[in-house]
Design a protein around this motif. Structure first.
Motif, mmCIF file in Angstrom:
data_model
loop_
_atom_site.group_PDB
_atom_site.id
_atom_site.type_symbol
_atom_site.label_atom_id
_atom_site.label_comp_id
_atom_site.label_asym_id
_atom_site.label_seq_id
_atom_site.Cartn_x
_atom_site.Cartn_y
_atom_site.Cartn_z
ATOM 1 N N SER A 194 16.192 -9.223 -16.355
ATOM 2 C CA SER A 194 17.567 -8.852 -16.801
ATOM 3 C C SER A 194 18.571 -8.726 -15.661
ATOM 4 O O SER A 194 19.643 -8.254 -15.945
ATOM 5 N N GLY A 195 18.078 -9.464 -14.570
ATOM 6 C CA GLY A 195 19.097 -9.286 -13.481
ATOM 7 C C GLY A 195 20.220 -10.182 -13.656
ATOM 8 O O GLY A 195 20.225 -10.931 -14.721
ATOM 9 N N GLU A 196 21.159 -10.108 -12.955
ATOM 10 C CA GLU A 196 22.764 -10.909 -13.331
ATOM 11 C C GLU A 196 22.217 -12.293 -13.431
ATOM 12 O O GLU A 196 21.646 -12.969 -12.646
ATOM 13 N N THR A 197 22.923 -12.925 -14.328
ATOM 14 C CA THR A 197 22.681 -14.326 -14.726
ATOM 15 C C THR A 197 23.209 -15.111 -13.764
ATOM 16 O O THR A 197 22.557 -16.339 -13.350
ATOM 17 N N ALA A 198 24.176 -14.891 -13.112
ATOM 18 C CA ALA A 198 24.869 -15.706 -12.105
ATOM 19 C C ALA A 198 23.934 -15.708 -10.989
ATOM 20 O O ALA A 198 23.868 -16.865 -10.292
ATOM 21 N N GLY A 199 23.398 -14.827 -10.595
ATOM 22 C CA GLY A 199 22.144 -14.837 -9.557
ATOM 23 C C GLY A 199 21.082 -15.896 -10.018
ATOM 24 O O GLY A 199 20.583 -16.662 -9.141
ATOM 25 N N TRP A 200 20.754 -15.624 -11.159
ATOM 26 C CA TRP A 200 19.502 -16.528 -11.469
ATOM 27 C C TRP A 200 20.021 -17.770 -11.740
ATOM 28 O O TRP A 200 19.353 -18.948 -11.385
ATOM 29 N N ARG A 201 21.327 -18.283 -12.117
ATOM 30 C CA ARG A 201 21.755 -19.517 -12.006
ATOM 31 C C ARG A 201 21.897 -20.204 -10.582
ATOM 32 O O ARG A 201 21.347 -21.373 -10.528
ATOM 33 N N TRP B 40 16.113 -18.753 -20.222
ATOM 34 C CA TRP B 40 17.656 -18.852 -20.167
ATOM 35 C C TRP B 40 17.995 -20.057 -20.860
ATOM 36 O O TRP B 40 19.340 -20.363 -21.156
ATOM 37 N N VAL C 237 19.751 -9.892 -21.658
ATOM 38 C CA VAL C 237 20.613 -10.827 -20.710
ATOM 39 C C VAL C 237 20.420 -12.102 -21.004
ATOM 40 O O VAL C 237 21.050 -13.025 -20.975
ATOM 41 N N GLN C 238 18.995 -12.425 -21.088
ATOM 42 C CA GLN C 238 18.675 -14.115 -21.109
ATOM 43 C C GLN C 238 19.143 -14.309 -22.570
ATOM 44 O O GLN C 238 19.474 -15.654 -22.456
ATOM 45 N N GLU D 258 22.515 -15.645 -22.422
ATOM 46 C CA GLU D 258 22.855 -16.882 -21.641
ATOM 47 C C GLU D 258 22.163 -18.072 -22.513
ATOM 48 O O GLU D 258 22.763 -19.134 -22.443
#
Ligand SMILES: C[S@@+](CC[C@H](N)C(=O)[O-])C[C@H]1O[C@@H](n2cnc3c(N)ncnc32)[C@H](O)[C@@H]1O
Length: 262
Positions: free
Chosen positions: A22-29, A80, A103-104, A107
């Motif tokens: 559930s960390g920030e999606t921008a970071g995962w992207r 995601w 969060v996932q 996205e």
């Protein structure tokens, strides 16, 4: 119950797994790249060995022989939406993603608007979303996070024609656990037993040629790009450590296999 792992082995619960994803999606992207796949790549022999994105995609295309065109697919542990995007674009499938992370799911909905997505714990027998019957259930590096695979498989059985699992399996005869990753790696014998106990008949199994170093190098490089000054924490730190270990010491003590059951 045979499918139930030794309780001493498993120290996490689904809330912790949800937190991990559930960390920030921008970071995962940034870290996972444009395809947003979160699984190791499988070596595509037609591509350069350092073409990590090609190997991530190939891991999904390798499953196509078991995913008919225009079939209904339930993607349990859908991340995601990277694999789902490919199934919609390349197989014309209708996809329903299930994830433990809200969060996932957000996205996923943005990335694959043609698909459905539900937030649910796949271990909750007969969980609501699965009442949407499907031709194929896919589980890509997700079953490993679930301390009660028996519940997941028995919950899916009445609702799906075919089950495709692509996941980590311990090398050797004894399963193992990695608490840093909230993952349990069954032995081959154990996962075959779980599939059978879930009411499925194993049709095919295959050990895959994994692009370990290429995948790890790709993620490591993107972590460095995403965190030029600050040290990554939480899930990114865990991933960084795994990637560094693969680069310096070689692949982990697990293999990744596909299991096809009906
Ligand atoms: C390593 S990621 C794989 C994501 C995706 N399958 C892919 O290949 O890109 C593991 C996934 O399993 C999901 N997951 C873990 N435990 C779950 C549970 N109990 N119920 C539903 N999803 C779960 C996570 O939310 C995450 O999406």
């Amino acid at each position: 119950m045979k499918g139930e792992p030794n309780s001493d082995d498993v120290t996490w619960n689904s809330r912790e797994v949800a937190g991990f994803y559930s960390g920030e999606t921008a970071g995962w992207r940034e870290v996972l790249g444009p395809g947003m796949h979160y699984h190791f790549g499988t070596v595509d022999p037609t591509k350069q060995i350092d073409d990590a994105e090609a190997h991530f995609s190939f891991a999904i295309r390798q499953l196509y022989p078991w995913i008919p065109i225009r079939s209904k697919v339930i993607d349990v542990g859908c991340g995601w939406g990277g694999p789902a995007r490919m199934l919609v674009d390349e197989r014309d499938c209708s996809v329903h993603g299930i994830t433990i992370s809200e969060v996932q799911a957000q996205e996923f909905a943005a990335r694959v608007p043609e698909a459905r997505v539900s937030v649910a714990d796949a271990q909750e027998l007969d969980f609501e979303p699965v009442r949407d019957d499907a031709d194929v259930a896919i589980m890509l590096e997700s079953l490993t996070h679930m301390p009660r695979p028996d519940l997941v498989l028995r919950g899916l059985r009445p609702h799906v024609g075919r089950l495709l699992i692509r996941d980590y399996v311990a090398r050797g005869e004894i399963g193992s656990t990695n608490p840093d990753w909230n993952m349990r790696f069954p032995s081959r014998v154990e996962i075959r037993e779980q599939i059978k106990e879930g009411g499925f008949r194993l049709e095919h199994e295959e050990a895959l040629e994994i692009a370990w170093e290429t995948s790890a190098g790709y993620w490591l490089e993107s972590i460095r790009r995403a965190f030029p000054v600050f040290t990554p924490e939480g899930q990114f730190k865990t991933l960084q450590q795994l990637c560094e270990s693969i680069i310096h010491h070689g692949p982990p003590e697990v293999e990744i296999m596909t299991f096809v059951a009906e």
